[in-house]
Design a protein around this motif. Structure first.
Motif, PDB file in Angstrom:
ATOM      1  N   THR A 194      -8.920  -5.793  -6.685  1.00 47.26           N
ATOM      2  CA  THR A 194      -7.494  -4.363  -6.238  1.00 47.26           C
ATOM      3  C   THR A 194      -8.588  -3.719  -5.394  1.00 47.26           C
ATOM      4  O   THR A 194      -9.607  -4.301  -5.568  1.00 47.26           O
ATOM      5  N   GLU A 195      -7.182  -2.805  -5.032  1.00 45.04           N
ATOM      6  CA  GLU A 195      -8.346  -1.591  -4.283  1.00 45.04           C
ATOM      7  C   GLU A 195      -9.420  -0.980  -4.948  1.00 45.04           C
ATOM      8  O   GLU A 195     -10.373  -0.594  -4.252  1.00 45.04           O
ATOM      9  N   ASP A 196      -9.169  -0.538  -6.514  1.00 46.21           N
ATOM     10  CA  ASP A 196      -9.896   0.048  -7.041  1.00 46.21           C
ATOM     11  C   ASP A 196     -11.988  -0.811  -7.343  1.00 46.21           C
ATOM     12  O   ASP A 196     -12.673  -0.419  -6.987  1.00 46.21           O
ATOM     13  N   ARG A 229      -4.936  -2.596   4.326  1.00 47.80           N
ATOM     14  CA  ARG A 229      -4.634  -2.034   2.755  1.00 47.80           C
ATOM     15  C   ARG A 229      -5.229  -0.641   2.402  1.00 47.80           C
ATOM     16  O   ARG A 229      -5.299  -0.701   1.594  1.00 47.80           O
ATOM     17  N   ALA A 231      -3.995   1.975   3.433  1.00 49.31           N
ATOM     18  CA  ALA A 231      -3.549   3.390   3.080  1.00 49.31           C
ATOM     19  C   ALA A 231      -3.779   3.428   0.884  1.00 49.31           C
ATOM     20  O   ALA A 231      -4.078   4.428   0.712  1.00 49.31           O
ATOM     21  N   LYS A 232      -3.835   1.666   0.469  1.00 54.82           N
ATOM     22  CA  LYS A 232      -4.230   1.685  -0.795  1.00 54.82           C
ATOM     23  C   LYS A 232      -5.889   2.099  -0.762  1.00 54.82           C
ATOM     24  O   LYS A 232      -5.974   3.136  -2.104  1.00 54.82           O
ATOM     25  N   GLN A 235      -5.940   5.862  -0.945  1.00 53.05           N
ATOM     26  CA  GLN A 235      -5.358   6.335  -2.351  1.00 53.05           C
ATOM     27  C   GLN A 235      -7.020   5.721  -2.986  1.00 53.05           C
ATOM     28  O   GLN A 235      -7.047   6.712  -4.302  1.00 53.05           O
ATOM     29  N   ALA A 236      -7.133   5.157  -3.388  1.00 50.96           N
ATOM     30  CA  ALA A 236      -8.459   5.035  -4.710  1.00 50.96           C
ATOM     31  C   ALA A 236      -9.467   5.558  -4.477  1.00 50.96           C
ATOM     32  O   ALA A 236     -10.301   5.613  -5.427  1.00 50.96           O
TER      33      ALA A 236
END
Length: 306
Positions: A194-196, A229, A231-232, A235-236
């Motif tokens: 995941t991005e996180d 990825r 943009a995400k 956000q992360a």
């Protein structure tokens, strides 16, 4: 009296392996220690542990409930260590980073050298104490050195690191060049993350100029795959900044094949980043050719710029 041995938060291969190696050495010297971790190992480290049939260390969130004393490897800065570090006695440190935000109430054994990897220092300590390195541990230690030096491509690499890998490879019976490339590639499988996970996997926090600076590094063989990825990822990172009070977050995305890094910068002051790397951020990004080392090529110029 038992002591815990551990590396830094968001552990990489050296943090996990150095804890295991130093714990083994100390136990041979009469101490009672256990190697633990301050986080789950990353994919590269899991590959290493599985390859040498070595168990994953258990993860702790605090030391004081279990012990009164600890040994630190591959770090010394308090913000990178266990949350209750101030409540326990630090008896030993073995590290290859700068010394900052670290103090003790009592004297301690402190061994630091400007080498590419903690495990290189540990090999010297094994020799100093005339303790043989078992074959499996030799495999783990050479993996850590390959990881930290990016198979000798990083500017942090010293002749001692290269010599240590060659020596350990003979003990372990490993073709270090072939194995090393497989190992590094195992750590670049990013699609399942995941991005996180991507923005926290190898992150370290630094205090610079009164600011809380977070720097994370992701290794890849395809920069475009990661930045698809973007943009995400932004956000992360913004979420991390909000929740943890980071002023500035630098995400280093490093291509291990050509030793280049693309930087994604979120937070302020961005002008300091431009000053540090003599570049202009475009849409919060900058390409840094030949930059692969957070410790030697990113932290010092940032510190100087602040």
């Amino acid at each position: 009296m038992k002591e815990l041995v551990f590396g830094h938060k968001s552990p990489d291969t050296d943090a996990i392996v150095a804890a295991k190696a130093f714990s083994y050495l100390q136990n041979q010297l009469g101490y009672e220690t256990e190697a633990v971790a301050l986080g789950e190992p990353n994919d590269e480290t899991k590959f290493v542990l599985q390859h040498f049939d070595e168990p994953i260390p258990r993860v702790i969130t605090a030391a004081k409930p279990e012990v009164d004393a600890v040994m630190l490897v591959d770090h010394n800065e308090a913000q990178q260590s266990v949350t209750d570090l101030q409540d326990v006695k630090v008896t030993h440190v073995v590290d290859h980073h700068r010394i900052a935000n670290f103090q003790t109430a009592a004297p301690l054994y402190y061994h630091a050298e400007p080498l590419g990897c903690t495990s290189t220092i540990l090999l010297k300590l094994f020799k100093q104490h005339q303790v043989a390195v078992p074959a499996k541990l030799a495999g783990l230690m050479l993996s850590a050195i390959i990881s930290d030096t990016l198979l000798f491509k990083s500017p942090t690499t010293t002749p001692e690191d290269e010599a240590a890998v060659k020596e350990l490879a003979k003990i372990a019976g490993v073709d270090y060049q072939q194995y090393g490339l497989e190992m590094l590639k195992a750590g670049t499988n990013l699609a399942s993350k995941t991005e996180d996970q991507l923005v926290t996997a190898d992150a370290k926090t630094f205090e610079m100029g009164g600011k809380k600076v977070r720097i994370n590094q992701v290794n890849t063989v395809d920069l475009d795959e990661v930045f698809a990825r973007e943009a995400k990822l932004r956000q992360a990172i913004e979420k991390q900044n909000r929740e943890n009070g980071y002023d500035l977050f630098l995400l280093m995305v490093t291509n291990i094949l050509n030793s280049d890094t693309r930087l994604l910068v979120v937070g302020e002051p961005q002008a300091v980043v431009e000053k540090a790397f003599k570049t202009k951020l475009v849409d919060n990004k900058a390409d840094l050719p030949g930059v692969v080392s957070r410790k030697k090529q990113v932290v010092p110029p940032l510190q100087a710029a602040f």
